[in-house]
Design a protein around this motif. Structure first.
Motif, PDB file in Angstrom:
ATOM      1  N   ALA A 145     -52.397 -43.028 -21.059  1.00 37.48           N
ATOM      2  CA  ALA A 145     -51.223 -42.812 -20.190  1.00 37.48           C
ATOM      3  C   ALA A 145     -51.645 -42.067 -18.924  1.00 37.48           C
ATOM      4  N   GLU A 146     -51.078 -42.490 -17.792  1.00 34.61           N
ATOM      5  CA  GLU A 146     -51.463 -41.903 -16.510  1.00 34.61           C
ATOM      6  C   GLU A 146     -50.919 -40.487 -16.344  1.00 34.61           C
ATOM      7  N   MET A 147     -49.801 -40.193 -17.040  1.00 36.89           N
ATOM      8  CA  MET A 147     -49.225 -38.838 -16.923  1.00 36.89           C
ATOM      9  C   MET A 147     -48.922 -38.318 -18.327  1.00 36.89           C
ATOM     10  N   LYS A 148     -49.470 -37.156 -18.628  1.00 39.74           N
ATOM     11  CA  LYS A 148     -49.249 -36.563 -19.953  1.00 39.74           C
ATOM     12  C   LYS A 148     -48.775 -35.121 -19.779  1.00 39.74           C
ATOM     13  N   VAL A 149     -47.695 -34.814 -20.473  1.00 37.28           N
ATOM     14  CA  VAL A 149     -47.162 -33.453 -20.409  1.00 37.28           C
ATOM     15  C   VAL A 149     -47.036 -32.947 -21.843  1.00 37.28           C
ATOM     16  N   PHE A 150     -47.382 -31.683 -22.047  1.00 36.91           N
ATOM     17  CA  PHE A 150     -47.188 -31.064 -23.359  1.00 36.91           C
ATOM     18  C   PHE A 150     -46.232 -29.892 -23.182  1.00 36.91           C
ATOM     19  N   VAL A 151     -45.073 -29.985 -23.849  1.00 39.28           N
ATOM     20  CA  VAL A 151     -44.023 -28.976 -23.636  1.00 39.28           C
ATOM     21  C   VAL A 151     -44.014 -27.972 -24.786  1.00 39.28           C
ATOM     22  N   ASP A 152     -43.965 -26.711 -24.408  1.00 38.45           N
ATOM     23  CA  ASP A 152     -43.963 -25.655 -25.414  1.00 38.45           C
ATOM     24  C   ASP A 152     -42.859 -24.647 -25.080  1.00 38.45           C
ATOM     25  N   ALA A 200     -52.957 -33.189 -25.830  1.00 35.99           N
ATOM     26  CA  ALA A 200     -54.072 -34.049 -25.395  1.00 35.99           C
ATOM     27  C   ALA A 200     -54.917 -33.239 -24.408  1.00 35.99           C
ATOM     28  N   ALA A 201     -56.227 -33.473 -24.415  1.00 29.57           N
ATOM     29  CA  ALA A 201     -57.116 -32.689 -23.552  1.00 29.57           C
ATOM     30  C   ALA A 201     -56.714 -32.804 -22.087  1.00 29.57           C
ATOM     31  N   ASP A 202     -56.170 -33.982 -21.695  1.00 30.85           N
ATOM     32  CA  ASP A 202     -55.817 -34.179 -20.286  1.00 30.85           C
ATOM     33  C   ASP A 202     -54.308 -34.024 -20.023  1.00 30.85           C
ATOM     34  N   ALA A 203     -53.605 -33.347 -20.944  1.00 33.96           N
ATOM     35  CA  ALA A 203     -52.164 -33.119 -20.713  1.00 33.96           C
ATOM     36  C   ALA A 203     -51.969 -31.859 -19.875  1.00 33.96           C
ATOM     37  N   VAL A 204     -50.895 -31.847 -19.106  1.00 33.87           N
ATOM     38  CA  VAL A 204     -50.521 -30.639 -18.364  1.00 33.87           C
ATOM     39  C   VAL A 204     -49.499 -29.905 -19.221  1.00 33.87           C
ATOM     40  N   VAL A 205     -49.726 -28.610 -19.448  1.00 34.28           N
ATOM     41  CA  VAL A 205     -48.826 -27.851 -20.336  1.00 34.28           C
ATOM     42  C   VAL A 205     -47.679 -27.249 -19.537  1.00 34.28           C
ATOM     43  N   LEU A 206     -46.490 -27.386 -20.102  1.00 32.51           N
ATOM     44  CA  LEU A 206     -45.323 -26.736 -19.506  1.00 32.51           C
ATOM     45  C   LEU A 206     -44.703 -25.834 -20.562  1.00 32.51           C
ATOM     46  N   CYS A 207     -44.717 -24.524 -20.314  1.00 33.81           N
ATOM     47  CA  CYS A 207     -44.030 -23.599 -21.217  1.00 33.81           C
ATOM     48  C   CYS A 207     -42.699 -23.283 -20.531  1.00 33.81           C
ATOM     49  N   HIS A 217     -36.837 -30.087 -14.353  1.00 33.30           N
ATOM     50  CA  HIS A 217     -36.742 -31.420 -13.742  1.00 33.30           C
ATOM     51  C   HIS A 217     -37.589 -31.480 -12.470  1.00 33.30           C
ATOM     52  N   LYS A 218     -37.491 -30.425 -11.684  1.00 36.66           N
ATOM     53  CA  LYS A 218     -38.208 -30.399 -10.405  1.00 36.66           C
ATOM     54  C   LYS A 218     -39.724 -30.422 -10.654  1.00 36.66           C
ATOM     55  N   TRP A 219     -40.142 -29.611 -11.608  1.00 39.48           N
ATOM     56  CA  TRP A 219     -41.569 -29.542 -11.961  1.00 39.48           C
ATOM     57  C   TRP A 219     -42.079 -30.931 -12.385  1.00 39.48           C
ATOM     58  N   LEU A 220     -41.283 -31.587 -13.230  1.00 41.49           N
ATOM     59  CA  LEU A 220     -41.682 -32.891 -13.773  1.00 41.49           C
ATOM     60  C   LEU A 220     -41.717 -33.954 -12.670  1.00 41.49           C
ATOM     61  N   MET A 221     -40.717 -33.935 -11.797  1.00 35.12           N
ATOM     62  CA  MET A 221     -40.658 -34.924 -10.707  1.00 35.12           C
ATOM     63  C   MET A 221     -41.858 -34.760  -9.769  1.00 35.12           C
ATOM     64  N   ASN A 222     -42.235 -33.499  -9.506  1.00 30.84           N
ATOM     65  CA  ASN A 222     -43.389 -33.273  -8.623  1.00 30.84           C
ATOM     66  C   ASN A 222     -44.655 -33.862  -9.237  1.00 30.84           C
ATOM     67  N   LEU A 223     -44.828 -33.645 -10.529  1.00 32.39           N
ATOM     68  CA  LEU A 223     -46.017 -34.180 -11.198  1.00 32.39           C
ATOM     69  C   LEU A 223     -45.967 -35.709 -11.213  1.00 32.39           C
ATOM     70  N   PHE A 224     -44.770 -36.240 -11.454  1.00 30.04           N
ATOM     71  CA  PHE A 224     -44.611 -37.707 -11.494  1.00 30.04           C
ATOM     72  C   PHE A 224     -44.981 -38.319 -10.134  1.00 30.04           C
ATOM     73  N   ARG A 227     -48.754 -38.330  -9.822  1.00 31.06           N
ATOM     74  CA  ARG A 227     -49.429 -39.289 -10.711  1.00 31.06           C
ATOM     75  C   ARG A 227     -49.144 -40.744 -10.315  1.00 31.06           C
ATOM     76  N   SER A 228     -47.940 -40.998  -9.856  1.00 28.78           N
ATOM     77  CA  SER A 228     -47.619 -42.404  -9.582  1.00 28.78           C
ATOM     78  C   SER A 228     -48.089 -42.835  -8.192  1.00 28.78           C
ATOM     79  N   THR A 229     -48.645 -41.904  -7.422  1.00 28.25           N
ATOM     80  CA  THR A 229     -49.206 -42.324  -6.135  1.00 28.25           C
ATOM     81  C   THR A 229     -50.721 -42.125  -6.114  1.00 28.25           C
ATOM     82  N   ASP A 230     -51.241 -41.541  -7.196  1.00 21.54           N
ATOM     83  CA  ASP A 230     -52.665 -41.219  -7.256  1.00 21.54           C
ATOM     84  C   ASP A 230     -53.451 -42.416  -7.782  1.00 21.54           C
ATOM     85  N   ASP A 231     -54.279 -43.027  -6.934  1.00 16.28           N
ATOM     86  CA  ASP A 231     -55.016 -44.220  -7.347  1.00 16.28           C
ATOM     87  C   ASP A 231     -56.031 -43.913  -8.433  1.00 16.28           C
ATOM     88  N   SER A 232     -56.544 -42.678  -8.454  1.00 14.76           N
ATOM     89  CA  SER A 232     -57.545 -42.354  -9.471  1.00 14.76           C
ATOM     90  C   SER A 232     -56.921 -42.296 -10.859  1.00 14.76           C
TER      91      SER A 232
END
Ligand code: DC
Length: 236
Positions: A145-152, A200-207, A217-224, A227-232
């Motif tokens: 998955a191109e975007m991974k978030v782990f919520v705690d 996941a090792a490549d997930a971004v953690v959100l506490c 919501h704002k945090w998630l939208m910024n990450l989205f 990720r959705s414009t990042d070609d890498s």
């Protein structure tokens, strides 16, 4: 912007699904609640006497019954959240009960159940453009998955949120029982052998203990957007 797969994993009642639904709506993506599928299988097992009084599931009988269990998501009205159906019956409210919550983790720990649901979940991701929440989406279901978030969030805050949610729906629930259920599920989900709950090792953690829903919501939208414009982030 390219279509991506968004995997949102984390602890029970950490607010994953609220965030995931909001992002899906804002991005015009499909939303899939993987926990609802485990809950629907659990309800089936409860209704068919496949769970002993001590909570132990009859894994052989359930494994044999899996081909007869059809889980679908239906939208009753445009703009409304989809509702989980078990063999054509709308069970959305019933699967959220504390009774189902109390039995779901041992059922979700059964390898046969996990393999079947993982295969169904992967089918939803063929065309990307999907937000899926759960426990093992970024590690097992969509490891690319191109975007991974782990919520705690702390167990007490999660129990308070779940208790408020149940009370708001007019359901009787004791805060202590809700907290106990959350701690038990954390324990089973983290320690099961097959695809345990882990970051996941490549997930971004959100506490999100101290965050408002709007801040999340704002945090998630910024990450989205990143990720959705990042070609890498293209991994296929
Ligand atoms: O997110 P939820 O509380 O509705 O999930 C219900 C249960 O299903 C949870 O205790 C663990 C299990 N689950 C899982 O094992 N893997 C997933 N991808 C989603 C949920």
């Amino acid at each position: 912007m390219k279509q991506i797969i968004v995997a949102i994993d984390g602890y029970s009642s950490s607010g994953k699904s609220t965030m995931a639904k909001h992002l899906a709506r804002a991005a015009g993506y499909a939303y899939v609640d993987s926990g609802a599928m485990y809950r629907a299988v659990t309800l089936y097992a409860m209704r068919h006497g496949m769970i002993a009084d001590d909570g132990t599931p009859d894994s052989n009988t359930l494994a044999q019954a899996l081909p007869e269990i059809e889980i679908t998501f239906q939208v009753r009205q445009a703009g409304e959240a989809s509702r989980t159906c078990l063999n054509g019956e709308d069970v959305e409210d019933e699967i959220r009960s504390l009774a189902v919550s109390n039995h779901v983790s041992p059922i979700a720990a059964l390898p046969e159940v996990r393999h079947r649901i993982t295969a169904l979940l992967r089918g939803f991701g063929h065309n990307k453009g999907i937000v899926m929440d759960g426990r093992d989406i970024g590690t097992t279901v969509f490891p690319d998955a191109e975007m991974k978030v782990f919520v705690d969030a702390s167990p007490e805050i999660r129990a308070r949120r779940r208790h408020e949610e149940l009370t708001a729906k007019g359901k009787q629930a004791d805060y202590g029982d809700v907290l106990k259920n959350i701690l038990e599920r954390d324990n089973i989900d983290k320690n099961r052998k097959d695809s345990p709950l882990q970051q996941a090792a490549d997930a971004v953690v959100l506490c999100n203990d101290d965050m408002s829903i709007e801040e999340q919501h704002k945090w998630l939208m910024n990450l989205f957007k990143l990720r959705s414009t990042d070609d890498s982030a293209h991994r296929d």
